[in-house]
Design a protein around this motif. Structure first.
Motif, PDB file in Angstrom:
ATOM      1  N   ASN A  28       0.825  -1.209   0.000  1.00  0.00           N
ATOM      2  CA  ASN A  28       0.000   0.000   0.000  1.00  0.00           C
ATOM      3  C   ASN A  28       0.858   1.257   0.000  1.00  0.00           C
ATOM      4  O   ASN A  28       0.601   2.205  -0.767  1.00  0.00           O
ATOM      5  CB  ASN A  28      -0.923   0.011   1.218  1.00  0.00           C
ATOM      6  CG  ASN A  28      -2.267  -0.617   0.931  1.00  0.00           C
ATOM      7  OD1 ASN A  28      -2.555  -1.711   1.367  1.00  0.00           O
ATOM      8  ND2 ASN A  28      -3.108   0.065   0.180  1.00  0.00           N
ATOM      9  N   LEU A  29       1.866   1.284   0.852  1.00  0.00           N
ATOM     10  CA  LEU A  29       2.737   2.454   0.913  1.00  0.00           C
ATOM     11  C   LEU A  29       3.534   2.619  -0.377  1.00  0.00           C
ATOM     12  O   LEU A  29       3.752   3.752  -0.844  1.00  0.00           O
ATOM     13  CB  LEU A  29       3.689   2.329   2.108  1.00  0.00           C
ATOM     14  CG  LEU A  29       3.029   2.383   3.487  1.00  0.00           C
ATOM     15  CD1 LEU A  29       4.060   2.125   4.578  1.00  0.00           C
ATOM     16  CD2 LEU A  29       2.355   3.731   3.694  1.00  0.00           C
ATOM     17  N   PHE A  30       3.976   1.498  -0.952  1.00  0.00           N
ATOM     18  CA  PHE A  30       4.717   1.571  -2.212  1.00  0.00           C
ATOM     19  C   PHE A  30       3.844   2.143  -3.331  1.00  0.00           C
ATOM     20  O   PHE A  30       4.277   3.034  -4.075  1.00  0.00           O
ATOM     21  CB  PHE A  30       5.218   0.179  -2.584  1.00  0.00           C
ATOM     22  CG  PHE A  30       5.877   0.115  -3.934  1.00  0.00           C
ATOM     23  CD1 PHE A  30       7.150   0.609  -4.125  1.00  0.00           C
ATOM     24  CD2 PHE A  30       5.201  -0.438  -5.021  1.00  0.00           C
ATOM     25  CE1 PHE A  30       7.755   0.554  -5.368  1.00  0.00           C
ATOM     26  CE2 PHE A  30       5.799  -0.493  -6.267  1.00  0.00           C
ATOM     27  CZ  PHE A  30       7.082   0.007  -6.445  1.00  0.00           C
ATOM     28  N   ILE A  31       2.615   1.662  -3.458  1.00  0.00           N
ATOM     29  CA  ILE A  31       1.707   2.172  -4.494  1.00  0.00           C
ATOM     30  C   ILE A  31       1.340   3.618  -4.218  1.00  0.00           C
ATOM     31  O   ILE A  31       1.236   4.441  -5.139  1.00  0.00           O
ATOM     32  CB  ILE A  31       0.451   1.286  -4.561  1.00  0.00           C
ATOM     33  CG1 ILE A  31       0.828  -0.115  -5.068  1.00  0.00           C
ATOM     34  CG2 ILE A  31      -0.613   1.907  -5.471  1.00  0.00           C
ATOM     35  CD1 ILE A  31      -0.309  -1.095  -5.054  1.00  0.00           C
ATOM     36  N   PHE A  32       1.154   3.970  -2.958  1.00  0.00           N
ATOM     37  CA  PHE A  32       0.835   5.354  -2.576  1.00  0.00           C
ATOM     38  C   PHE A  32       1.944   6.306  -3.023  1.00  0.00           C
ATOM     39  O   PHE A  32       1.684   7.312  -3.691  1.00  0.00           O
ATOM     40  CB  PHE A  32       0.649   5.414  -1.059  1.00  0.00           C
ATOM     41  CG  PHE A  32       0.143   6.724  -0.550  1.00  0.00           C
ATOM     42  CD1 PHE A  32      -1.213   6.975  -0.459  1.00  0.00           C
ATOM     43  CD2 PHE A  32       1.030   7.715  -0.145  1.00  0.00           C
ATOM     44  CE1 PHE A  32      -1.675   8.186   0.018  1.00  0.00           C
ATOM     45  CE2 PHE A  32       0.578   8.925   0.328  1.00  0.00           C
ATOM     46  CZ  PHE A  32      -0.787   9.163   0.415  1.00  0.00           C
ATOM     47  N   ILE A  33       3.185   5.973  -2.677  1.00  0.00           N
ATOM     48  CA  ILE A  33       4.316   6.837  -3.027  1.00  0.00           C
ATOM     49  C   ILE A  33       4.546   6.848  -4.534  1.00  0.00           C
ATOM     50  O   ILE A  33       4.781   7.908  -5.139  1.00  0.00           O
ATOM     51  CB  ILE A  33       5.580   6.375  -2.283  1.00  0.00           C
ATOM     52  CG1 ILE A  33       5.391   6.548  -0.770  1.00  0.00           C
ATOM     53  CG2 ILE A  33       6.808   7.138  -2.753  1.00  0.00           C
ATOM     54  CD1 ILE A  33       6.516   5.952   0.058  1.00  0.00           C
ATOM     55  N   LEU A  34       4.453   5.667  -5.169  1.00  0.00           N
ATOM     56  CA  LEU A  34       4.704   5.579  -6.603  1.00  0.00           C
ATOM     57  C   LEU A  34       3.673   6.363  -7.402  1.00  0.00           C
ATOM     58  O   LEU A  34       4.026   7.091  -8.352  1.00  0.00           O
ATOM     59  CB  LEU A  34       4.697   4.111  -7.032  1.00  0.00           C
ATOM     60  CG  LEU A  34       4.929   3.849  -8.527  1.00  0.00           C
ATOM     61  CD1 LEU A  34       6.329   4.302  -8.932  1.00  0.00           C
ATOM     62  CD2 LEU A  34       4.721   2.381  -8.864  1.00  0.00           C
ATOM     63  N   THR A  35       2.404   6.262  -7.021  1.00  0.00           N
ATOM     64  CA  THR A  35       1.353   6.964  -7.763  1.00  0.00           C
ATOM     65  C   THR A  35       1.527   8.465  -7.686  1.00  0.00           C
ATOM     66  O   THR A  35       1.435   9.174  -8.692  1.00  0.00           O
ATOM     67  CB  THR A  35      -0.026   6.557  -7.225  1.00  0.00           C
ATOM     68  OG1 THR A  35      -0.179   5.136  -7.321  1.00  0.00           O
ATOM     69  CG2 THR A  35      -1.131   7.235  -8.009  1.00  0.00           C
ATOM     70  N   GLY A  79      -5.930  15.784  -9.657  1.00  0.00           N
ATOM     71  CA  GLY A  79      -5.440  15.774  -8.273  1.00  0.00           C
ATOM     72  C   GLY A  79      -6.524  15.389  -7.285  1.00  0.00           C
ATOM     73  O   GLY A  79      -6.275  14.647  -6.331  1.00  0.00           O
ATOM     74  N   SER A  80      -7.752  15.869  -7.507  1.00  0.00           N
ATOM     75  CA  SER A  80      -8.855  15.512  -6.608  1.00  0.00           C
ATOM     76  C   SER A  80      -9.167  14.024  -6.686  1.00  0.00           C
ATOM     77  O   SER A  80      -9.435  13.378  -5.664  1.00  0.00           O
ATOM     78  CB  SER A  80     -10.096  16.332  -6.963  1.00  0.00           C
ATOM     79  OG  SER A  80      -9.849  17.716  -6.819  1.00  0.00           O
ATOM     80  N   ILE A  81      -9.130  13.462  -7.897  1.00  0.00           N
ATOM     81  CA  ILE A  81      -9.414  12.029  -8.062  1.00  0.00           C
ATOM     82  C   ILE A  81      -8.345  11.187  -7.380  1.00  0.00           C
ATOM     83  O   ILE A  81      -8.652  10.230  -6.655  1.00  0.00           O
ATOM     84  CB  ILE A  81      -9.515  11.676  -9.559  1.00  0.00           C
ATOM     85  CG1 ILE A  81     -10.737  12.370 -10.179  1.00  0.00           C
ATOM     86  CG2 ILE A  81      -9.606  10.170  -9.755  1.00  0.00           C
ATOM     87  CD1 ILE A  81     -10.847  12.171 -11.680  1.00  0.00           C
ATOM     88  N   VAL A  82      -7.079  11.527  -7.600  1.00  0.00           N
ATOM     89  CA  VAL A  82      -5.985  10.764  -6.989  1.00  0.00           C
ATOM     90  C   VAL A  82      -6.037  10.864  -5.473  1.00  0.00           C
ATOM     91  O   VAL A  82      -5.881   9.864  -4.757  1.00  0.00           O
ATOM     92  CB  VAL A  82      -4.630  11.248  -7.533  1.00  0.00           C
ATOM     93  CG1 VAL A  82      -3.477  10.592  -6.762  1.00  0.00           C
ATOM     94  CG2 VAL A  82      -4.502  10.930  -9.012  1.00  0.00           C
ATOM     95  N   ASP A  83      -6.288  12.065  -4.951  1.00  0.00           N
ATOM     96  CA  ASP A  83      -6.372  12.241  -3.497  1.00  0.00           C
ATOM     97  C   ASP A  83      -7.517  11.430  -2.907  1.00  0.00           C
ATOM     98  O   ASP A  83      -7.357  10.760  -1.880  1.00  0.00           O
ATOM     99  CB  ASP A  83      -6.542  13.720  -3.153  1.00  0.00           C
ATOM    100  CG  ASP A  83      -5.285  14.519  -3.425  1.00  0.00           C
ATOM    101  OD1 ASP A  83      -4.211  13.905  -3.533  1.00  0.00           O
ATOM    102  OD2 ASP A  83      -5.375  15.751  -3.536  1.00  0.00           O
ATOM    103  N   ALA A  84      -8.685  11.515  -3.547  1.00  0.00           N
ATOM    104  CA  ALA A  84      -9.846  10.794  -3.025  1.00  0.00           C
ATOM    105  C   ALA A  84      -9.615   9.289  -3.035  1.00  0.00           C
ATOM    106  O   ALA A  84      -9.976   8.587  -2.086  1.00  0.00           O
ATOM    107  CB  ALA A  84     -11.089  11.151  -3.835  1.00  0.00           C
ATOM    108  N   PHE A  85      -9.007   8.791  -4.098  1.00  0.00           N
ATOM    109  CA  PHE A  85      -8.800   7.341  -4.228  1.00  0.00           C
ATOM    110  C   PHE A  85      -7.763   6.838  -3.234  1.00  0.00           C
ATOM    111  O   PHE A  85      -8.024   5.894  -2.471  1.00  0.00           O
ATOM    112  CB  PHE A  85      -8.361   7.024  -5.662  1.00  0.00           C
ATOM    113  CG  PHE A  85      -8.360   5.561  -5.978  1.00  0.00           C
ATOM    114  CD1 PHE A  85      -9.512   4.927  -6.410  1.00  0.00           C
ATOM    115  CD2 PHE A  85      -7.193   4.817  -5.846  1.00  0.00           C
ATOM    116  CE1 PHE A  85      -9.505   3.570  -6.699  1.00  0.00           C
ATOM    117  CE2 PHE A  85      -7.185   3.467  -6.137  1.00  0.00           C
ATOM    118  CZ  PHE A  85      -8.350   2.838  -6.567  1.00  0.00           C
TER     119      PHE A  85
END
Length: 268
Positions: free
Chosen positions: A44-51, A130-136
Motif C-alpha cells: 500500500n505504501l509503495f503504491i501510494f508513493i509511486l502513484t 489531483g482531486s481524483i488521486v487524493d480521493a482514491f
C-alpha cells in the motif's frame, strides 16, 4: 494428539488458497479499490508513493512542455515578455510551480497569467486529476487504517471449550470478553461446525458447515459485552454432538469456528 492444520487460525486468518479459477487478475482489477485495501501495508505504501511520484512528475513535465513550446524558457528573464507561468525557466521551477498549485501553498513568486489558454486548460485538468488521486488513495489508506483487524486483538476467546452440565443439560461452553472500555454495539455471536460428512446419496462433503445454536431462538446470541460472558450450546437431540460419546469426541475430526461481529463504538 497429532496437531493438524486448522481451517481458521486462532487469530482469525483463514487457511484457504484459491487456484485454477481463471481470470483472477481481471477480477481483482475490476474492483481495484478493494484490492488495494486488501494488500499488505508495504505494498500500500509503495503504491501510494509511486502513484503520487508519477503523477507529480507527469504534471510538472506538462507545464515544462508548455513553457518550452511557447519559448518561455528562453525569455524567462525578459521583463517585457509575458510568459504562460511567471518565473518558470527550467524543469525544477516547473515542478515547484506544480507543487505550489497542487498543495495550495501559494508562495506568490510563480503564477499563471491570462495570456496562456492552454495553461488554464492544463490547470483545470490538474485540479480534477489531483482531486481524483487524493480521493482514491487517501480514502484507501483511511479505510485500511480503520479496519477492525487490530481491534479484534482486544477481543479474547477462551483457549479451550468445555462440556459440562448446566441447568440440568449437557452444554458446550466457552467464554468471550472485551478488554477495552469502548463497547461493541449490537454484538452478535455465531458458531459454525466444520466437519466432513457423506450424504445418503454417497456425495462426500469435505467441509460441511453446520450451525450450532448458541441462543438464536431465545436471543442469547445478542450480547451485551461489558464483562466476559460464557456462551452455551445445549447438546440436545438437534445438536450435531448428540450422538457422540466422550471417546468419539476425541477421535472425531471437526472444527468449531466462533464468529463475533458488532459495531465498534468509537469508530463505527
Amino acid at each position: 494428539r497429532r496437531q493438524r492444520q486448522r481451517f481458521v487460525d486462532k487469530n482469525g486468518r483463514c487457511n484457504v488458497q484459491h487456484g485454477n479459477l481463471g481470470g483472477e487478475t481481471s477480477r481483482y482489477l475490476s474492483d481495484l479499490f478493494t484490492t488495494l485495501v486488501d494488500l499488505k501495508w508495504r505494498w500500500n505504501l509503495f503504491i501510494f508513493i509511486l502513484t503520487y511520484t508519477v503523477a507529480w512528475l507527469f504534471m510538472a513535465s506538462m507545464w515544462w512542455v508548455i513553457a518550452y513550446m511557447r519559448g518561455d524558457l528562453n525569455k524567462a528573464h525578459d521583463d517585457s515578455y509575458t510568459p504562460c507561468v511567471a518565473n518558470v525557466y527550467n524543469f525544477p521551477s516547473a515542478f515547484l510551480f506544480f507543487i505550489e498549485t497542487e498543495a495550495t501553498i501559494g508562495y506568490g513568486y510563480r503564477y499563471i497569467t491570462d495570456k496562456c489558454p492552454e495553461g488554464i486548460i492544463l490547470f483545470l485538468f490538474q485540479s480534477i486529476l489531483g482531486s481524483i488521486v487524493d480521493a482514491f488513495l487517501i480514502g484507501c489508506m483511511f479505510i485500511k487504517m480503520s479496519q477492525p483487524k487490530k481491534r479484534a486483538e482486544t477481543l479474547m476467546f477462551s483457549e479451550h471449550a468445555a462440556i459440562s452440565m448446566r441447568d440440568g443439560k449437557l452444554t458446550l461452553m466457552f467464554r468471550v470478553g472485551n478488554l477495552r472500555n469502548s463497547h461493541m454495539v449490537s454484538a452478535q455471536i455465531r458458531c459454525k461446525l466444520l466437519k466432513s460428512r457423506q450424504t445418503p446419496e454417497g456425495e462426500f462433503l469435505p467441509l460441511d458447515q453446520l450451525e450450532l445454536d448458541v441462543g438464536f431462538s431465545t436471543g442469547a446470541d445478542q450480547l451485551f459485552l461489558v464483562s466476559p460472558l460464557t456462551i452455551c450450546h445445549v447438546i440436545d437431540a438437534k445438536s450435531p454432538f448428540y450422538d457422540l460419546s466422550q471417546r468419539s469426541m476425541q477421535t472425531e475430526q471437526f472444527e468449531i469456528v466462533v464468529i463475533l461481529e458488532g459495531i465498534v463504538e468509537t469508530t463505527g
